[in-house]
Design a protein around this motif. Structure first.
Motif, PDB file in Angstrom:
ATOM      1  N   TYR A  61      32.853  49.245  36.944  1.00 18.03           N
ATOM      2  CA  TYR A  61      33.295  48.649  38.201  1.00 18.03           C
ATOM      3  C   TYR A  61      32.664  47.264  38.378  1.00 18.03           C
ATOM      4  CZ  TYR A  61      35.562  52.929  39.685  1.00 18.03           C
ATOM      5  OH  TYR A  61      36.415  54.000  39.778  1.00 18.03           O
ATOM      6  N   TYR A  62      33.538  46.295  38.678  1.00 17.14           N
ATOM      7  CA  TYR A  62      33.118  44.912  38.802  1.00 17.14           C
ATOM      8  C   TYR A  62      33.288  44.414  40.239  1.00 17.14           C
ATOM      9  CZ  TYR A  62      33.565  44.755  33.695  1.00 17.14           C
ATOM     10  OH  TYR A  62      33.449  44.992  32.352  1.00 17.14           O
ATOM     11  N   CYS A  63      32.306  43.685  40.673  1.00 14.63           N
ATOM     12  CA  CYS A  63      32.367  42.973  41.940  1.00 14.63           C
ATOM     13  C   CYS A  63      33.054  41.629  41.688  1.00 14.63           C
ATOM     14  CB  CYS A  63      30.935  42.779  42.429  1.00 14.63           C
ATOM     15  SG  CYS A  63      30.736  41.826  43.903  1.00 14.63           S
ATOM     16  N   TYR A  64      33.858  41.182  42.642  1.00 20.12           N
ATOM     17  CA  TYR A  64      34.659  39.962  42.464  1.00 20.12           C
ATOM     18  C   TYR A  64      34.705  39.160  43.748  1.00 20.12           C
ATOM     19  CZ  TYR A  64      39.046  37.283  42.399  1.00 20.12           C
ATOM     20  OH  TYR A  64      39.993  36.311  42.503  1.00 20.12           O
ATOM     21  N   VAL A  65      34.557  37.849  43.591  1.00 18.77           N
ATOM     22  CA  VAL A  65      34.693  36.943  44.731  1.00 18.77           C
ATOM     23  C   VAL A  65      35.480  35.720  44.279  1.00 18.77           C
ATOM     24  CG1 VAL A  65      33.509  35.463  46.378  1.00 18.77           C
ATOM     25  CG2 VAL A  65      32.553  37.698  45.831  1.00 18.77           C
ATOM     26  N   ASN A  66      36.434  35.306  45.083  1.00 17.42           N
ATOM     27  CA  ASN A  66      37.194  34.097  44.818  1.00 17.42           C
ATOM     28  C   ASN A  66      37.013  33.119  45.963  1.00 17.42           C
ATOM     29  OD1 ASN A  66      40.038  32.718  45.567  1.00 17.42           O
ATOM     30  ND2 ASN A  66      39.679  32.658  43.371  1.00 17.42           N
ATOM     31  N   SER A  67      36.654  31.879  45.602  1.00 15.71           N
ATOM     32  CA  SER A  67      36.445  30.861  46.632  1.00 15.71           C
ATOM     33  C   SER A  67      37.565  29.840  46.654  1.00 15.71           C
ATOM     34  CB  SER A  67      35.119  30.142  46.385  1.00 15.71           C
ATOM     35  OG  SER A  67      35.204  29.400  45.182  1.00 15.71           O
ATOM     36  N   GLY A  68      38.654  30.147  45.991  1.00 16.30           N
ATOM     37  CA  GLY A  68      39.766  29.216  45.900  1.00 16.30           C
ATOM     38  C   GLY A  68      39.723  28.461  44.594  1.00 16.30           C
ATOM     39  N   SER A  69      38.607  27.784  44.355  1.00 19.12           N
ATOM     40  CA  SER A  69      38.490  27.020  43.120  1.00 19.12           C
ATOM     41  C   SER A  69      37.746  27.775  42.027  1.00 19.12           C
ATOM     42  CB  SER A  69      37.762  25.701  43.402  1.00 19.12           C
ATOM     43  OG  SER A  69      36.468  25.954  43.914  1.00 19.12           O
ATOM     44  N   MET A  70      37.052  28.837  42.421  1.00 23.40           N
ATOM     45  CA  MET A  70      36.224  29.558  41.456  1.00 23.40           C
ATOM     46  C   MET A  70      36.380  31.065  41.611  1.00 23.40           C
ATOM     47  SD  MET A  70      34.315  27.650  39.428  1.00 23.40           S
ATOM     48  CE  MET A  70      32.940  28.732  39.038  1.00 23.40           C
ATOM     49  N   ASP A  71      36.378  31.751  40.474  1.00 21.12           N
ATOM     50  CA  ASP A  71      36.283  33.208  40.442  1.00 21.12           C
ATOM     51  C   ASP A  71      34.870  33.569  40.006  1.00 21.12           C
ATOM     52  OD1 ASP A  71      39.599  33.826  39.104  1.00 21.12           O
ATOM     53  OD2 ASP A  71      38.863  33.829  41.173  1.00 21.12           O
ATOM     54  N   TYR A  72      34.269  34.489  40.729  1.00 18.14           N
ATOM     55  CA  TYR A  72      32.939  34.967  40.375  1.00 18.14           C
ATOM     56  C   TYR A  72      33.030  36.457  40.059  1.00 18.14           C
ATOM     57  CZ  TYR A  72      31.440  30.643  42.671  1.00 18.14           C
ATOM     58  OH  TYR A  72      31.274  29.332  43.043  1.00 18.14           O
ATOM     59  N   TRP A  73      32.356  36.850  38.983  1.00 15.36           N
ATOM     60  CA  TRP A  73      32.369  38.249  38.570  1.00 15.36           C
ATOM     61  C   TRP A  73      30.944  38.723  38.318  1.00 15.36           C
ATOM     62  CZ3 TRP A  73      36.835  41.073  38.324  1.00 15.36           C
ATOM     63  CH2 TRP A  73      38.039  40.367  38.295  1.00 15.36           C
ATOM     64  N   GLY A  74      30.691  39.962  38.661  1.00 11.67           N
ATOM     65  CA  GLY A  74      29.462  40.586  38.238  1.00 11.67           C
ATOM     66  C   GLY A  74      29.623  41.134  36.831  1.00 11.67           C
ATOM     67  N   LYS A  75      28.542  41.720  36.319  1.00 13.40           N
ATOM     68  CA  LYS A  75      28.593  42.269  34.964  1.00 13.40           C
ATOM     69  C   LYS A  75      29.036  43.718  34.938  1.00 13.40           C
ATOM     70  CE  LYS A  75      25.213  39.075  33.038  1.00 13.40           C
ATOM     71  NZ  LYS A  75      23.928  38.925  32.309  1.00 13.40           N
ATOM     72  N   GLY A  76      29.136  44.318  36.108  1.00 19.91           N
ATOM     73  CA  GLY A  76      29.670  45.667  36.186  1.00 19.91           C
ATOM     74  C   GLY A  76      28.619  46.747  36.310  1.00 19.91           C
ATOM     75  N   THR A  77      29.041  47.851  36.920  1.00 22.66           N
ATOM     76  CA  THR A  77      28.202  49.043  37.003  1.00 22.66           C
ATOM     77  C   THR A  77      29.070  50.230  36.600  1.00 22.66           C
ATOM     78  OG1 THR A  77      26.716  50.324  38.426  1.00 22.66           O
ATOM     79  CG2 THR A  77      28.671  49.412  39.479  1.00 22.66           C
ATOM     80  N   LEU A  78      28.528  51.089  35.763  1.00 17.73           N
ATOM     81  CA  LEU A  78      29.313  52.160  35.169  1.00 17.73           C
ATOM     82  C   LEU A  78      29.340  53.392  36.068  1.00 17.73           C
ATOM     83  CD1 LEU A  78      30.908  53.167  32.708  1.00 17.73           C
ATOM     84  CD2 LEU A  78      28.729  53.986  31.760  1.00 17.73           C
ATOM     85  N   VAL A  79      30.544  53.865  36.306  1.00 21.56           N
ATOM     86  CA  VAL A  79      30.747  55.105  37.058  1.00 21.56           C
ATOM     87  C   VAL A  79      31.377  56.125  36.113  1.00 21.56           C
ATOM     88  CG1 VAL A  79      32.024  56.212  38.933  1.00 21.56           C
ATOM     89  CG2 VAL A  79      30.987  53.956  39.264  1.00 21.56           C
ATOM     90  N   THR A  80      30.733  57.266  35.980  1.00 23.20           N
ATOM     91  CA  THR A  80      31.252  58.330  35.140  1.00 23.20           C
ATOM     92  C   THR A  80      31.432  59.576  35.983  1.00 23.20           C
ATOM     93  OG1 THR A  80      30.073  57.450  33.227  1.00 23.20           O
ATOM     94  CG2 THR A  80      30.885  59.710  33.066  1.00 23.20           C
ATOM     95  N   VAL A  81      32.660  60.072  36.015  1.00 25.02           N
ATOM     96  CA  VAL A  81      32.969  61.273  36.787  1.00 25.02           C
ATOM     97  C   VAL A  81      33.265  62.391  35.799  1.00 25.02           C
ATOM     98  CG1 VAL A  81      34.378  62.294  38.598  1.00 25.02           C
ATOM     99  CG2 VAL A  81      33.939  59.818  38.581  1.00 25.02           C
ATOM    100  N   SER A  82      32.370  63.348  35.745  1.00 23.61           N
ATOM    101  CA  SER A  82      32.495  64.410  34.747  1.00 23.61           C
ATOM    102  C   SER A  82      31.686  65.623  35.183  1.00 23.61           C
ATOM    103  CB  SER A  82      31.991  63.918  33.391  1.00 23.61           C
ATOM    104  OG  SER A  82      31.992  64.970  32.442  1.00 23.61           O
ATOM    105  N   SER A  83      32.186  66.781  34.810  1.00 27.74           N
ATOM    106  CA  SER A  83      31.449  68.006  35.094  1.00 27.74           C
ATOM    107  C   SER A  83      30.578  68.393  33.902  1.00 27.74           C
ATOM    108  CB  SER A  83      32.416  69.135  35.433  1.00 27.74           C
ATOM    109  OG  SER A  83      33.357  69.317  34.384  1.00 27.74           O
TER     110      SER A  83
END
Length: 115
Positions: free
Chosen positions: A93-115
């Motif tokens: 899962y990545y966090c995202y922000v757009n300021s119009g002229s720029m896209d910013y991304w995080g490096k992500g955090t892993l979500v695992t759904v499993s029994s």
């Protein structure tokens, strides 16, 4: 250069909940959109929840009713509350922000759904 750092991922059983957080290193001016994307193994990155500058939050059909986006008033912290998690929610899962002229991304955090 603004940096986004996600946290809160982990392993959870189906039906469980997680809350993801994202913190920006500085206030981003001219904010247009902010939210969350995810990328499952072997699949393309897809948007999950997006908050627009006019105050509307939209959710993908796959998470609607289960996930909730929120933010702080300074728009430096974003959150994603994820309930009723399913195995198909497993992704980076990545966090995202757009300021119009720029896209910013995080490096992500892993979500695992499993029994």
């Amino acid at each position: 250069q603004v940096q986004l750092v996600e946290s809160g991922g982990g392993l959870v059983q189906p039906g469980g909940s997680l809350r993801l957080s994202c913190e920006a290193s500085a206030i981003i001016g001219s904010l247009k959109r902010m939210g969350w994307y995810r990328q499952a193994p072997g699949k393309e990155r897809e948007w999950v929840a997006l908050f627009t500058s006019i105050g509307i939050t939209i959710y993908s059909d796959s998470v609607k009713g289960r996930f909730t986006f929120s933010r702080d008033n300074a728009n430096t912290k974003l959150y994603l509350q994820m309930n009723s998690l399913k195995p198909e929610d497993t992704a980076l899962y990545y966090c995202y922000v757009n300021s119009g002229s720029m896209d910013y991304w995080g490096k992500g955090t892993l979500v695992t759904v499993s029994s």
